[in-house]
Structures are given as structure tokens and as C-alpha cells.
Design an enzyme around this catalytic site. Structure first.
Site, PDB file in Angstrom:
ATOM      1  N   TYR A   1       0.820  -1.220   0.000  1.00 20.52           N
ATOM      2  CA  TYR A   1       0.000   0.000   0.000  1.00 20.52           C
ATOM      3  C   TYR A   1       0.862   1.283   0.000  1.00 20.52           C
ATOM      4  CZ  TYR A   1      -3.221   3.447   2.052  1.00 20.52           C
ATOM      5  OH  TYR A   1      -3.953   4.565   2.332  1.00 20.52           O
TER       6      TYR A   1
ATOM      7  N   LEU B   1       5.154 -10.416  -2.468  1.00 19.65           N
ATOM      8  CA  LEU B   1       3.725 -10.375  -2.809  1.00 19.65           C
ATOM      9  C   LEU B   1       2.851 -11.123  -1.794  1.00 19.65           C
ATOM     10  CD1 LEU B   1       3.778 -10.647  -6.730  1.00 19.65           C
ATOM     11  CD2 LEU B   1       3.872  -8.614  -5.294  1.00 19.65           C
TER      12      LEU B   1
ATOM     13  N   ALA C   1       8.689  -3.338   3.820  1.00 20.59           N
ATOM     14  CA  ALA C   1       8.182  -4.713   3.993  1.00 20.59           C
ATOM     15  C   ALA C   1       8.121  -5.109   5.465  1.00 20.59           C
ATOM     16  CB  ALA C   1       9.082  -5.686   3.240  1.00 20.59           C
TER      17      ALA C   1
ATOM     18  N   ASN D   1       9.567 -11.807  10.729  1.00 21.32           N
ATOM     19  CA  ASN D   1       9.541 -11.020   9.489  1.00 21.32           C
ATOM     20  C   ASN D   1      10.107  -9.609   9.702  1.00 21.32           C
ATOM     21  OD1 ASN D   1       8.776 -11.274   6.718  1.00 21.32           O
ATOM     22  ND2 ASN D   1       7.113  -9.827   7.069  1.00 21.32           N
TER      23      ASN D   1
ATOM     24  N   THR E   1       6.661   3.502  13.150  1.00 27.30           N
ATOM     25  CA  THR E   1       5.241   3.651  13.462  1.00 27.30           C
ATOM     26  C   THR E   1       5.001   4.417  14.753  1.00 27.30           C
ATOM     27  OG1 THR E   1       3.309   2.392  14.193  1.00 27.30           O
ATOM     28  CG2 THR E   1       5.408   1.352  14.541  1.00 27.30           C
TER      29      THR E   1
ATOM     30  N   TYR F   1       4.016  -5.631  17.742  1.00 20.89           N
ATOM     31  CA  TYR F   1       4.309  -4.910  16.503  1.00 20.89           C
ATOM     32  C   TYR F   1       5.189  -3.689  16.783  1.00 20.89           C
ATOM     33  CZ  TYR F   1       3.375  -1.650  12.657  1.00 20.89           C
ATOM     34  OH  TYR F   1       3.500  -0.731  11.652  1.00 20.89           O
TER      35      TYR F   1
ATOM     36  N   HIS G   1      -8.021  -2.372   8.806  1.00 19.24           N
ATOM     37  CA  HIS G   1      -7.956  -0.926   9.059  1.00 19.24           C
ATOM     38  C   HIS G   1      -9.335  -0.277   9.027  1.00 19.24           C
ATOM     39  CE1 HIS G   1      -3.739  -1.674   7.632  1.00 19.24           C
ATOM     40  NE2 HIS G   1      -3.536  -1.044   8.775  1.00 19.24           N
TER      41      HIS G   1
ATOM     42  N   ARG H   1      -7.095   8.661  16.462  1.00 20.57           N
ATOM     43  CA  ARG H   1      -5.896   8.425  15.654  1.00 20.57           C
ATOM     44  C   ARG H   1      -5.677   9.626  14.735  1.00 20.57           C
ATOM     45  NH1 ARG H   1      -5.520   5.193  18.895  1.00 20.57           N
ATOM     46  NH2 ARG H   1      -5.233   2.930  18.793  1.00 20.57           N
TER      47      ARG H   1
HETATM   48  N1  LIG Z   1      -0.582   1.178   7.099  1.00 20.33           N
HETATM   49  C1  LIG Z   1      -0.315   1.939   8.145  1.00 20.33           C
HETATM   50  O1  LIG Z   1      -1.177   2.648   8.682  1.00 20.33           O
HETATM   51  C2  LIG Z   1       1.086   1.994   8.721  1.00 20.33           C
HETATM   52  C3  LIG Z   1       1.334   2.856   9.782  1.00 20.33           C
HETATM   53  C4  LIG Z   1       2.615   2.891  10.343  1.00 20.33           C
HETATM   54  C5  LIG Z   1       3.635   2.117   9.804  1.00 20.33           C
HETATM   55  N2  LIG Z   1       3.361   1.301   8.763  1.00 20.33           N
HETATM   56  C6  LIG Z   1       4.457   0.516   8.200  1.00 20.33           C
HETATM   57  O2  LIG Z   1       4.582   0.865   6.831  1.00 20.33           O
HETATM   58  C7  LIG Z   1       5.029  -0.251   6.061  1.00 20.33           C
HETATM   59  C8  LIG Z   1       4.098  -0.473   4.888  1.00 20.33           C
HETATM   60  O3  LIG Z   1       2.768  -0.660   5.356  1.00 20.33           O
HETATM   61  P1  LIG Z   1       1.589  -0.986   4.328  1.00 20.33           P
HETATM   62  O4  LIG Z   1       0.321  -0.589   4.993  1.00 20.33           O
HETATM   63  O5  LIG Z   1       1.945  -0.438   2.989  1.00 20.33           O
HETATM   64  O6  LIG Z   1       1.677  -2.569   4.327  1.00 20.33           O
HETATM   65  P2  LIG Z   1       1.509  -3.589   3.088  1.00 20.33           P
HETATM   66  O7  LIG Z   1       1.266  -4.922   3.698  1.00 20.33           O
HETATM   67  O8  LIG Z   1       0.506  -3.082   2.118  1.00 20.33           O
HETATM   68  O9  LIG Z   1       2.940  -3.543   2.408  1.00 20.33           O
HETATM   69  C9  LIG Z   1       4.025  -4.312   2.865  1.00 20.33           C
HETATM   70  C10 LIG Z   1       4.627  -5.009   1.656  1.00 20.33           C
HETATM   71  O10 LIG Z   1       5.752  -5.776   2.093  1.00 20.33           O
HETATM   72  C11 LIG Z   1       5.710  -7.055   1.476  1.00 20.33           C
HETATM   73  N3  LIG Z   1       6.386  -7.976   2.380  1.00 20.33           N
HETATM   74  C12 LIG Z   1       6.047  -8.335   3.647  1.00 20.33           C
HETATM   75  N4  LIG Z   1       6.914  -9.219   4.141  1.00 20.33           N
HETATM   76  C13 LIG Z   1       7.843  -9.445   3.174  1.00 20.33           C
HETATM   77  C14 LIG Z   1       8.992 -10.262   3.082  1.00 20.33           C
HETATM   78  N5  LIG Z   1       9.360 -11.069   4.091  1.00 20.33           N
HETATM   79  N6  LIG Z   1       9.719 -10.233   1.953  1.00 20.33           N
HETATM   80  C15 LIG Z   1       9.354  -9.431   0.918  1.00 20.33           C
HETATM   81  N7  LIG Z   1       8.274  -8.639   0.930  1.00 20.33           N
HETATM   82  C16 LIG Z   1       7.512  -8.653   2.055  1.00 20.33           C
HETATM   83  C17 LIG Z   1       4.229  -7.370   1.306  1.00 20.33           C
HETATM   84  O11 LIG Z   1       3.964  -8.296   0.263  1.00 20.33           O
HETATM   85  C18 LIG Z   1       3.663  -5.978   0.975  1.00 20.33           C
HETATM   86  O12 LIG Z   1       3.678  -5.725  -0.409  1.00 20.33           O
HETATM   87  C19 LIG Z   1       5.095  -1.415   7.046  1.00 20.33           C
HETATM   88  O13 LIG Z   1       6.433  -1.559   7.444  1.00 20.33           O
HETATM   89  C20 LIG Z   1       4.247  -0.971   8.214  1.00 20.33           C
HETATM   90  O14 LIG Z   1       4.683  -1.541   9.417  1.00 20.33           O
HETATM   91  C21 LIG Z   1       2.112   1.210   8.201  1.00 20.33           C
HETATM   92  O1  LIG Z   2     -13.096  -2.605  12.536  1.00 19.16           O
HETATM   93  C1  LIG Z   2     -12.482  -1.764  13.205  1.00 19.16           C
HETATM   94  C2  LIG Z   2     -11.121  -1.436  12.943  1.00 19.16           C
HETATM   95  C3  LIG Z   2     -10.495  -0.509  13.755  1.00 19.16           C
HETATM   96  N1  LIG Z   2     -11.171   0.092  14.772  1.00 19.16           N
HETATM   97  C4  LIG Z   2     -10.480   1.082  15.610  1.00 19.16           C
HETATM   98  O2  LIG Z   2     -10.012   2.107  14.763  1.00 19.16           O
HETATM   99  C5  LIG Z   2      -8.747   2.613  15.225  1.00 19.16           C
HETATM  100  C6  LIG Z   2      -7.735   2.495  14.105  1.00 19.16           C
HETATM  101  O3  LIG Z   2      -7.466   1.092  13.886  1.00 19.16           O
HETATM  102  P1  LIG Z   2      -6.645   0.532  12.624  1.00 19.16           P
HETATM  103  O4  LIG Z   2      -7.166   1.155  11.382  1.00 19.16           O
HETATM  104  O5  LIG Z   2      -6.681  -0.948  12.734  1.00 19.16           O
HETATM  105  O6  LIG Z   2      -5.196   1.098  12.844  1.00 19.16           O
HETATM  106  P2  LIG Z   2      -4.214   0.999  14.113  1.00 19.16           P
HETATM  107  O7  LIG Z   2      -4.447  -0.201  14.922  1.00 19.16           O
HETATM  108  O8  LIG Z   2      -4.274   2.342  14.805  1.00 19.16           O
HETATM  109  O9  LIG Z   2      -2.798   0.790  13.420  1.00 19.16           O
HETATM  110  C7  LIG Z   2      -2.408   1.472  12.229  1.00 19.16           C
HETATM  111  O10 LIG Z   2      -1.720   2.619  12.579  1.00 19.16           O
HETATM  112  C8  LIG Z   2      -0.521   2.389  13.307  1.00 19.16           C
HETATM  113  C9  LIG Z   2       0.113   3.742  13.589  1.00 19.16           C
HETATM  114  O11 LIG Z   2      -0.719   4.520  14.432  1.00 19.16           O
HETATM  115  C10 LIG Z   2       0.395   1.526  12.441  1.00 19.16           C
HETATM  116  O12 LIG Z   2       1.579   1.288  13.092  1.00 19.16           O
HETATM  117  C11 LIG Z   2      -0.269   0.223  12.078  1.00 19.16           C
HETATM  118  O13 LIG Z   2       0.574  -0.511  11.200  1.00 19.16           O
HETATM  119  C12 LIG Z   2      -1.566   0.512  11.386  1.00 19.16           C
HETATM  120  O14 LIG Z   2      -2.259  -0.705  11.157  1.00 19.16           O
HETATM  121  C13 LIG Z   2      -8.387   1.768  16.453  1.00 19.16           C
HETATM  122  O15 LIG Z   2      -8.788   2.467  17.582  1.00 19.16           O
HETATM  123  C14 LIG Z   2      -9.251   0.519  16.320  1.00 19.16           C
HETATM  124  O16 LIG Z   2      -9.626  -0.060  17.546  1.00 19.16           O
HETATM  125  C15 LIG Z   2     -12.511  -0.203  15.036  1.00 19.16           C
HETATM  126  O17 LIG Z   2     -13.104   0.331  15.967  1.00 19.16           O
HETATM  127  N2  LIG Z   2     -13.116  -1.126  14.230  1.00 19.16           N
END
Ligand SMILES: NC(=O)c1ccc[n+]([C@@H]2O[C@H](COP(=O)([O-])OP(=O)(O)OC[C@H]3O[C@@H](n4cnc5c(N)ncnc54)[C@H](O)[C@@H]3O)[C@@H](O)[C@H]2O)c1
Ligand SMILES: O=c1ccn([C@@H]2O[C@H](COP(=O)(O)OP(=O)(O)O[C@H]3O[C@H](CO)[C@@H](O)[C@H](O)[C@H]3O)[C@@H](O)[C@H]2O)c(=O)[nH]1
Length: 328
Positions: A11, A33, A73, A91, A116, A140, A188, A220
Site C-alpha cells: 500500500y 507479494l 516490507a 519477518n 510507526t 508490533y 484498518h 488516531r
Molecule cells: N498502514 C499503516 O497505517 C502503517 C502505519 C505505520 C507504519 N506502517 C508501516 O509501513 C510499512 C508499509 O505498510 P503498508 O500498509 O503499505 O503494508 P503492506 O502490507 O501493504 O505492504 C508491505 C509489503 O511488504 C511485502 N512484504 C512483507 N513481508 C515481506 C517479506 N518477508 N519479503 C518481501 N516482501 C515482504 C508485502 O507483500 C507488501 O507488499 C510497514 O512496514 C508498516 O509496518 C504502516
Molecule cells: O473494525 C475496526 C477497525 C479498527 N477500529 C479502531 O479504529 C482505530 C484504528 O485502527 P486501525 O485502522 O486498525 O489502525 P491501528 O491499529 O491504529 O494501526 C495502524 O496505525 C498504526 C500507527 O498509528 C500503524 O503502526 C499500524 O501498522 C496501522 O495498522 C483503532 O482504535 C481501532 O480499535 C474499530 O473500531 N473497528
């Protein structure tokens, strides 16, 4: 520069690939992937491989004159990390140490790392600055903090240069709605709410209504994925060998679960039934960023500071791709 984007089919990585290409960088994507989508990555630039496979990393880094790595990743679900921490430590920690070692062996000395808000645990003060204590309350968050520590030690001992970006809650989609969020299973909040609006789920489960927040639900800081991508391009340009940078990336404004739901009701104009549930393990009550340092040092500012604009962006993607990348 030639940049290896590890996790670039996911993403946030795929949106950053676009931003890097706009900035004229040459990009390669390394991804297994497991969560990512080939459709989200540039096909001719996608190297399929796993972080736990050192030989695959060596191959990817050597022979392409890679100057820098962006490392997205990881596994990233807070509740899953509570239920299955071994999966997360393997991982996120073992995999990343593999990557750092492969970088050193290949002479690649610059990395941007996805950290994060979860490293802060339950903060004493909100908005949270980078100086706030780091006390994760879920596995995490611990995996990300472990790598932050390793990066500092590798910088000191081996001259690695790095930027740690501590993202708050990533959301939204590309402005042309051609790439967006597509996780299986989806955990999410915003995509789940929009799946309810699309009739793909019966209702939203609200996890916890007795938090010490104005409406009792968790707060958040929802940061648009293109704003995150922009922060990466700026941070990369500032990395110097042997030195580390650490920045929060958020809007500075919090939204509660109920607040996000209300905004989504308005934007979609669809019914979104919600059911109250107990708290989800591992959730801090409120996480809101101070991104003053990022704004001051890198000239960054969010282009999507309002939750309504973020949800509108996500809705454009989800309503045109109701089955994510399988909608094509
Ligand atoms: N989505 C959020 O809100 C959020 C918030 C804070 C931090 N992050 C961090 O940002 C990064 C990206 O998050 P995202 O939401 O895009 O996640 P995502 O799952 O969409 O992207 C992660 C990618 O890494 C690849 N991957 C995972 N393990 C792997 C491995 N062992 N080898 C090769 N590829 C691998 C997956 O296939 C995927 O394409 C992550 O490190 C996550 O912890 C995300
Ligand atoms: O079905 C749902 C899903 C989520 N929530 C709430 O919504 C908020 C946001 O949750 P979510 O979207 O799952 O994100 P987080 O758990 O806050 O974590 C995200 O945001 C973090 C940084 O703040 C990152 O580190 C993580 O990777 C990312 O998944 C939280 O209070 C959850 O409890 C609900 O009430 N119902």
C-alpha cells in the site's frame, strides 16, 4: 539515484514508488507479494523475493548500482501481532537485519525505514513529539523499535545513513484513484467503514467506547498516503552517511472512530450500521503526531490535513475498485 523499494508492491510502498518516479529516480521493487499486488508495482521493475532469503537480497542489491533502500516490507497489524508475535519478530526483525547485512555487504549505505506511532505506546502528552518516551504496548511496536535501535547502532559502527519515519495511520489513495489500499484480510478502520458503505460487510464493529476520549472511542491521526510518500522523497535527500534522522509523519489532528464514521456517512451518503464491541487488545486511546520537526527541517506539510478529504480520496478508490486490484 537507483533505489530498491522493499515492500514496494504494498500500500504505502506503491504510492512512494510513484512519488520517487515523479522526482526522476530510478526504482526497483523487491516484494514477495505476500500482501502486495503485482498490479500496484511497475511490472518490469518488480523483483519477486523474500526478506528472509539473503541470497535473493544479495542478487537484488548487486548489479543494479543501488544507491539507497526504502524499506516498507513488514507485517503491520496490531491485533495480529498480539495473537502471533513470533510471525512479527521473524519477518519484521530477522527479515530487516538480513536486509541491513545485505546492504552493508553490497556497499549500500542509505535507508529510509517505515516505523510507526506504535513505538510510543500510551503517550503522556498528545500531540506526540519525537522526544516522547518509546514504550510500545504491543509486539508490533516492539519489532519496529528494535530496528530503530539497530539502525542507530549500525550508523555508529558501520557508517550507515538512515531516516526513520514514524507514520501515524496511513489512509487514502492516489489522486487519480488508480492505486489504493487492498489488504486481505482488511483490518484498518477506513477501508472497513467503506466496505460497509458498499454493502460488502453488514456493519462496522466499534472496538471500545469507554476510552478516556471525548466520545469514548479511540483517536488516531489519519495521514494521507501521498503525504507519506512525499515525506519519504524529502527524507531520502537529507540522509548522510553515519547519521540518523527520525521524524513523525502525521497531520497533527486526531479523529475518533465515531468522528471517522460520521465523516464517512456524509461523504458516501450511504447507510453504515455500527455495533459497539469491547476494546481490541493492544490499542492505545489516542495517537496524534506533532510533525513540527518534519515541517521545519524538510519543508513538508500535509496536502490532505482534513479527515473529510482523506475519506473522499479513499472512497474514490474503493467505490471504483470494490474488489481492490481484482476489480480490473
Ligand atoms: N498502514 C499503516 O497505517 C502503517 C502505519 C505505520 C507504519 N506502517 C508501516 O509501513 C510499512 C508499509 O505498510 P503498508 O500498509 O503499505 O503494508 P503492506 O502490507 O501493504 O505492504 C508491505 C509489503 O511488504 C511485502 N512484504 C512483507 N513481508 C515481506 C517479506 N518477508 N519479503 C518481501 N516482501 C515482504 C508485502 O507483500 C507488501 O507488499 C510497514 O512496514 C508498516 O509496518 C504502516
Ligand atoms: O473494525 C475496526 C477497525 C479498527 N477500529 C479502531 O479504529 C482505530 C484504528 O485502527 P486501525 O485502522 O486498525 O489502525 P491501528 O491499529 O491504529 O494501526 C495502524 O496505525 C498504526 C500507527 O498509528 C500503524 O503502526 C499500524 O501498522 C496501522 O495498522 C483503532 O482504535 C481501532 O480499535 C474499530 O473500531 N473497528
Amino acid at each position: 539515484m537507483a533505489i530498491l523499494v522493499v515492500g514496494g508492491a504494498g500500500y504505502i510502498g506503491s504510492h512512494t514508488v510513484r512519488e520517487l518516479e515523479k522526482a526522476g529516480q530510478q526504482v526497483w521493487v523487491f516484494d514477495n507479494l505476500s500482501q502486495g499486488h503485482a498490479e500496484a508495482a511497475r511490472g518490469d521493475r518488480l523483483i519477486r523475493g523474500d526478506l528472509l532469503d539473503r541470497a535473493a537480497l544479495d542478487d537484488a542489491l548487486r548489479g543494479r548500482d543501488i544507491d539507497a533502500v526504502m524499506h516498507f516490507a513488514a507485517f503491520a497489524s496490531v491485533p495480529e501481532s498480539v495473537a502471533d508475535p513470533a510471525k512479527y519478530y521473524r519477518n519484521n526483525v530477522v527479515g530487516t537485519l538480513n536486509l541491513l547485512d545485505a546492504m552493508l555487504a553490497a556497499g549500500v549505505t542509505r535507508i529510509v525505514f517505515s516505523s510507526t506511532a506504535a513505538v510510543y505506546g500510551v503517550p503522556d502528552v498528545v500531540p506526540i513529539s519525537e522526544e516522547s518516551p518509546t514504550r510500545p504496548i504491543n509486539p508490533y511496536g516492539f519489532t519496529k523499535l528494535a530496528i530503530e535501535r539497530a539502525l542507530a547502532d549500525y550508523a555508529h559502527a558501520y557508517g550507515l545513513g538512515y531516516a526513520v519515519l514514524r507514520y501515524f495511520n496511513a489512509c487514502g489513495a492516489s489522486s487519480d484513484a488508480t492505486i489504493g489500499e487492498d489488504h486481505t484480510p482488511e483490518t484498518h478502520l477506513i477501508p472497513i467503514i467503506l466496505q460497509v458503505a458498499l454493502g460488502q460487510r453488514e456493519s462496522l464493529s466499534i472496538f471500545g467506547t469507554n476510552y478516556p476520549t471525548p466520545d469514548g472511542t479511540c483517536i488516531r491521526d489519519y495521514i494521507h498516503v501521498e503525504d507519506l510518500a512525499d515525506a519519504h522523497v524529502r527524507a531520502l535527500a537529507k540522509i548522510e552517511p553515519g547519521r540518523g534522522l527520525t521524524y513523525n509523519v502525521g497531520t497533527g489532528v486526531g479523529a475518533s472512530v465515531r468522528g471517522v464514521l460520521d465523516a464517512a456517512l456524509q461523504i458516501t451518503g450511504r447507510p453504515i450500521p455500527a455495533v459497539e464491541f469491547p476494546r481490541r487488545p493492544g490499542d492505545p486511546p489516542a495517537l496524534v503526531a506533532s510533525s513540527d520537526a518534519l515541517q521545519r527541517d524538510l519543508g513538508w506539510s500535509p496536502r490532505y490535513p482534513k479527515i473529510a478529504d482523506v475519506i473522499a480520496s479513499a472512497w474514490k478508490w474503493h467505490s471504483t475498485h470494490p474488489n481492490g486490484y481484482r476489480s480490473r
